[in-house]
Design a protein around this motif. Structure first.
Motif, PDB file in Angstrom:
ATOM      1  N   LEU A 253       6.174  15.536 125.009  1.00  0.00           N
ATOM      2  CA  LEU A 253       5.457  16.481 124.153  1.00  0.00           C
ATOM      3  C   LEU A 253       3.989  16.089 124.015  1.00  0.00           C
ATOM      4  N   LEU A 254       3.724  14.795 123.827  1.00  0.00           N
ATOM      5  CA  LEU A 254       2.342  14.337 123.701  1.00  0.00           C
ATOM      6  C   LEU A 254       1.566  14.582 124.988  1.00  0.00           C
ATOM      7  N   ASN A 255       2.197  14.327 126.127  1.00  0.00           N
ATOM      8  CA  ASN A 255       1.543  14.609 127.411  1.00  0.00           C
ATOM      9  C   ASN A 255       1.213  16.089 127.534  1.00  0.00           C
ATOM     10  N   SER A 256       2.119  16.945 127.058  1.00  0.00           N
ATOM     11  CA  SER A 256       1.903  18.384 127.138  1.00  0.00           C
ATOM     12  C   SER A 256       0.702  18.799 126.287  1.00  0.00           C
ATOM     13  N   ILE A 257       0.592  18.257 125.080  1.00  0.00           N
ATOM     14  CA  ILE A 257      -0.550  18.571 124.221  1.00  0.00           C
ATOM     15  C   ILE A 257      -1.852  18.153 124.899  1.00  0.00           C
ATOM     16  N   GLU A 258      -1.827  17.027 125.595  1.00  0.00           N
ATOM     17  CA  GLU A 258      -3.022  16.519 126.280  1.00  0.00           C
ATOM     18  C   GLU A 258      -3.362  17.312 127.535  1.00  0.00           C
ATOM     19  N   GLY A 259      -2.492  18.242 127.924  1.00  0.00           N
ATOM     20  CA  GLY A 259      -2.748  19.018 129.131  1.00  0.00           C
ATOM     21  C   GLY A 259      -2.307  18.326 130.397  1.00  0.00           C
ATOM     22  N   ARG A 260      -1.508  17.287 130.250  1.00  0.00           N
ATOM     23  CA  ARG A 260      -0.990  16.553 131.400  1.00  0.00           C
ATOM     24  C   ARG A 260       0.417  17.027 131.729  1.00  0.00           C
ATOM     25  N   ARG A 261       0.906  16.625 132.899  1.00  0.00           N
ATOM     26  CA  ARG A 261       2.276  16.952 133.271  1.00  0.00           C
ATOM     27  C   ARG A 261       3.210  16.285 132.251  1.00  0.00           C
ATOM     28  N   PRO A 262       4.059  17.052 131.573  1.00  0.00           N
ATOM     29  CA  PRO A 262       4.829  16.507 130.447  1.00  0.00           C
ATOM     30  C   PRO A 262       6.076  15.729 130.857  1.00  0.00           C
ATOM     31  N   GLU A 263       5.833  14.642 131.545  1.00  0.00           N
ATOM     32  CA  GLU A 263       6.920  13.732 131.882  1.00  0.00           C
ATOM     33  C   GLU A 263       7.034  12.664 130.798  1.00  0.00           C
ATOM     34  N   VAL A 264       8.182  12.056 130.715  1.00  0.00           N
ATOM     35  CA  VAL A 264       8.421  11.019 129.710  1.00  0.00           C
ATOM     36  C   VAL A 264       7.607   9.775 130.039  1.00  0.00           C
ATOM     37  N   ARG A 265       7.020   9.181 129.014  1.00  0.00           N
ATOM     38  CA  ARG A 265       6.265   7.945 129.189  1.00  0.00           C
ATOM     39  C   ARG A 265       7.189   6.734 129.071  1.00  0.00           C
ATOM     40  N   ALA A 266       6.852   5.700 129.806  1.00  0.00           N
ATOM     41  CA  ALA A 266       7.558   4.423 129.645  1.00  0.00           C
ATOM     42  C   ALA A 266       7.123   3.787 128.322  1.00  0.00           C
ATOM     43  N   ARG A 267       8.071   3.194 127.613  1.00  0.00           N
ATOM     44  CA  ARG A 267       7.767   2.535 126.337  1.00  0.00           C
ATOM     45  C   ARG A 267       8.345   1.136 126.324  1.00  0.00           C
ATOM     46  N   PRO A 268       7.628   0.141 125.686  1.00  0.00           N
ATOM     47  CA  PRO A 268       6.342   0.284 124.979  1.00  0.00           C
ATOM     48  C   PRO A 268       5.171   0.521 125.935  1.00  0.00           C
ATOM     49  N   PRO A 269       3.987   0.915 125.376  1.00  0.00           N
ATOM     50  CA  PRO A 269       3.683   1.090 123.958  1.00  0.00           C
ATOM     51  C   PRO A 269       4.299   2.362 123.388  1.00  0.00           C
ATOM     52  N   TYR A 270       4.543   2.334 122.093  1.00  0.00           N
ATOM     53  CA  TYR A 270       5.130   3.475 121.398  1.00  0.00           C
ATOM     54  C   TYR A 270       4.031   4.375 120.845  1.00  0.00           C
ATOM     55  N   PRO A 271       4.348   5.643 120.596  1.00  0.00           N
ATOM     56  CA  PRO A 271       3.329   6.560 120.056  1.00  0.00           C
ATOM     57  C   PRO A 271       2.701   6.081 118.755  1.00  0.00           C
ATOM     58  N   THR A 272       3.431   5.303 117.967  1.00  0.00           N
ATOM     59  CA  THR A 272       2.862   4.817 116.705  1.00  0.00           C
ATOM     60  C   THR A 272       1.627   3.949 116.915  1.00  0.00           C
ATOM     61  N   SER A 273       1.501   3.358 118.088  1.00  0.00           N
ATOM     62  CA  SER A 273       0.298   2.566 118.385  1.00  0.00           C
ATOM     63  C   SER A 273      -0.594   3.237 119.421  1.00  0.00           C
ATOM     64  N   ARG A 274       0.023   3.862 120.432  1.00  0.00           N
ATOM     65  CA  ARG A 274      -0.747   4.556 121.470  1.00  0.00           C
ATOM     66  C   ARG A 274      -0.058   5.877 121.778  1.00  0.00           C
ATOM     67  N   GLY A 275      -0.453   6.898 121.043  1.00  0.00           N
ATOM     68  CA  GLY A 275       0.146   8.208 121.200  1.00  0.00           C
ATOM     69  C   GLY A 275      -0.815   9.188 121.840  1.00  0.00           C
ATOM     70  N   LEU A 276      -1.193  10.237 121.099  1.00  0.00           N
ATOM     71  CA  LEU A 276      -2.132  11.220 121.623  1.00  0.00           C
ATOM     72  C   LEU A 276      -3.452  10.564 121.981  1.00  0.00           C
ATOM     73  N   TRP A 277      -3.892  10.779 123.220  1.00  0.00           N
ATOM     74  CA  TRP A 277      -5.160  10.248 123.719  1.00  0.00           C
ATOM     75  C   TRP A 277      -5.316   8.756 123.397  1.00  0.00           C
ATOM     76  N   GLY A 278      -4.187   8.040 123.419  1.00  0.00           N
ATOM     77  CA  GLY A 278      -4.203   6.605 123.217  1.00  0.00           C
ATOM     78  C   GLY A 278      -4.381   6.170 121.771  1.00  0.00           C
ATOM     79  N   LYS A 279      -4.297   7.103 120.830  1.00  0.00           N
ATOM     80  CA  LYS A 279      -4.504   6.788 119.420  1.00  0.00           C
ATOM     81  C   LYS A 279      -3.155   6.738 118.682  1.00  0.00           C
ATOM     82  N   PRO A 280      -3.093   6.022 117.559  1.00  0.00           N
ATOM     83  CA  PRO A 280      -1.848   5.977 116.777  1.00  0.00           C
ATOM     84  C   PRO A 280      -1.421   7.382 116.349  1.00  0.00           C
TER      85      PRO A 280
END
Length: 490
Positions: A253-280
């Motif tokens: 979902l975060l990738n989709s908001i950023e306009g990127r291909r909305p594939e799942v990200r490898a974690r960590p890092p988690y969105p709480t530390s690096r989410g939208l545009w690398g921000k918490p």
């Protein structure tokens, strides 16, 4: 310029591009699939559609279409009406009605408290995410609040894609300001200034209501540069999906908001530390955020007093059209599954229940012998099932296990992002195996070996819950419906 066009095409090709433009489109989701014999004519139309639409959020009316306007039954069966407190009485879609009923007063009081006090209330409540994984909401809020950053975000996951669930749809359509207030309270607690609601394209009515609600909230000062004339700044932008079940997974979902291909990200890092545009980034689903308003108003201890075991508070369950009383029911955790089926749902219109799918198609199937299991995160997980979004899809003997398996793996293959090989190739292979079963009446031992190997690969190597969920579904069929499966393989 050529590189940008190629990148855009690469992103656009991911989506199914759902277009609901006023004509009749039939739903092909699981709730409508198991209800297809209730309206054979509609089901034939559904089968002839080339474009797939896997859930319209009308599972109570299945087999459903975009033209259905029926409102479901809505009832509260908990000591406190938390999520459905306004919806049960017809809702409060306008800001005037929401304010008249006490809306935004909690936000006003919240802004006079310290942010860390709110985080503590959410932790005390033991609220767990209502979007599927059941992760501790307080842990997420605390993690984002502790991050040092020049910018933070709050994201409402309204991509309610699990066929069988429709609670988020009705919160947005009938009580949109509870979502906006919940997001604003969360933003104040964690230190965010911008928010996004990611809404699925299959909910056009919800989009119209939420767009109007956001405009009204800005006009009345509940969003903007100085929220309620304080120094706190927060605003919300609506993003509408383009047709992808996988965007319900928070990193996709975060990738989709950023306009990127909305594939799942490898974690960590988690969105709480690096989410939208690398921000918490704090990502909560709609029901979770709506619940947080009640907690901020009444306190974490009051919420924690509801429910049982590690599952506190209430959960809204969505019952599909095969029940005699389909609709939305707010219950406390701990009620037996049998209570949901028999007392709330009234049993089935079409005979006895063969099984239940709770929390979407990518979870375990519950046989009648286990209906005395308490409805709770850990208790359902122990039997291979899930709370998920709370969708409860019942099916009867007229749906064979082979039919159900082919439907679910067809859905899984169609919605796979393709990043994991077992998910990309294996799901389609399992769909073909069960197609042969249905065409020929049985298939070979080699196919059974391929099935087992694929399921194990999905369980062990999938990057996200899409592939592992398919594995859980298949394993529960093998465990609880073994005789049905064995009859498929010669």
């Amino acid at each position: 310029m050529l590189e940008k066009r190629q990148q855009a095409k690469h992103v656009e090709s991911f989506y199914h591009h759902v277009r609901l433009n006023g004509g009749e489109t039939m739903c092909q989701g699981t709730a409508c699939f198991v209800a297809r014999r209730l309206d054979r004519e509609r089901s034939l139309v559904s089968e002839s559609q080339t474009a797939r639409v896997y859930c319209l959020g009308k599972c109570y009316a299945g087999p459903a279409s975009t033209l259905d306007r029926e409102r479901p039954r809505v009832e509260v069966h908990s000591r406190e009406p938390i999520v459905l407190e306004r919806v049960v009485n017809g809702g409060a879609p306008s800001i005037q009605e929401y304010v008249r009923l006490g809306g935004y007063r909690t936000l006003e009081k919240t802004l006079r408290r310290k942010p860390e006090e709110l985080v503590e209330e959410i932790e005390t409540s033991r609220l767990r995410g209502r979007g599927g994984a059941g992760f501790g909401t307080g842990k997420k809020w605390l993690a984002v609040s502790r991050e040092i950053s020049d910018e933070k975000f709050v994201v409402a996951n309204a991509d309610e894609g699990d066929p069988g669930a429709f609670i988020d749809r009705f919160i947005i359509e009938e009580d949109p300001h509870s979502l906006i207030e919940g997001m604003t309270i969360a933003a104040y607690a964690v230190g965010a200034r911008r928010g996004f609601v990611y809404l699925r394209a299959e909910y056009p009515d919800a989009r119209a209501v939420l767009e109007a609600a956001l405009l009204d909230a800005r006009r009345e000062g509940f969003l903007g540069a100085r929220v309620l004339h304080t120094a706190f700044q927060f605003d919300v932008e609506l993003i509408v999906g383009q047709g992808s079940y996988l965007c319900g997974e928070e990193t996709a979902l975060l990738n989709s908001i950023e306009g990127r291909r909305p594939e799942v990200r490898a974690r960590p890092p988690y969105p709480t530390s690096r989410g939208l545009w690398g921000k918490p980034t704090l990502v909560n689903n709609v029901e979770t955020l709506a619940s947080s308003v009640w907690i901020a108003r009444n306190g974490g201890e009051a919420y924690n007093a509801l429910g049982f075991s590690t599952s506190r508070g209430t959960k809204v369950v969505s019952l599909n059209s095969l029940f005699r009383r389909p609709g939305l029911y707010e219950i406390e955790f701990g009620a037996p599954v049998r209570h949901i089926v028999e007392d709330l749902g009234g049993g089935l219109k079409t005979g006895s229940v063969k099984g239940l799918m709770i929390g979407g198609p990518l979870a375990g199937v519950i046989p009648p012998a286990l209906f005395d299991t308490p409805f709770g995160f850990d208790e359902l997980h122990a039997i291979g099932a899930s709370v998920g979004h709370g969708g409860v899809v019942a099916f009867d003997d007229r749906t064979s296990i082979a039919e159900l398996a082919r439907h679910v793996f067809s859905f899984g293959a169609y919605e796979s992002c393709g990043k994991c090989t077992p998910c990309r190739l294996g799901a389609r292979g399992v769909e073909r195996i069960f197609s042969r079963v249905l065409d020929l009446g049985h298939t070979t031992a080699e196919d059974r070996a391929d099935l087992d190997a694929t399921v194990n690969a999905l369980a062990m190597t999938s990057l996200c819950g899409h592939g592992s969920g398919l594995a859980e579904f298949a394993k529960s069929l093998s465990l609880y419906y073994g005789k049905d499966l064995e009859s498929c393989f010669g």
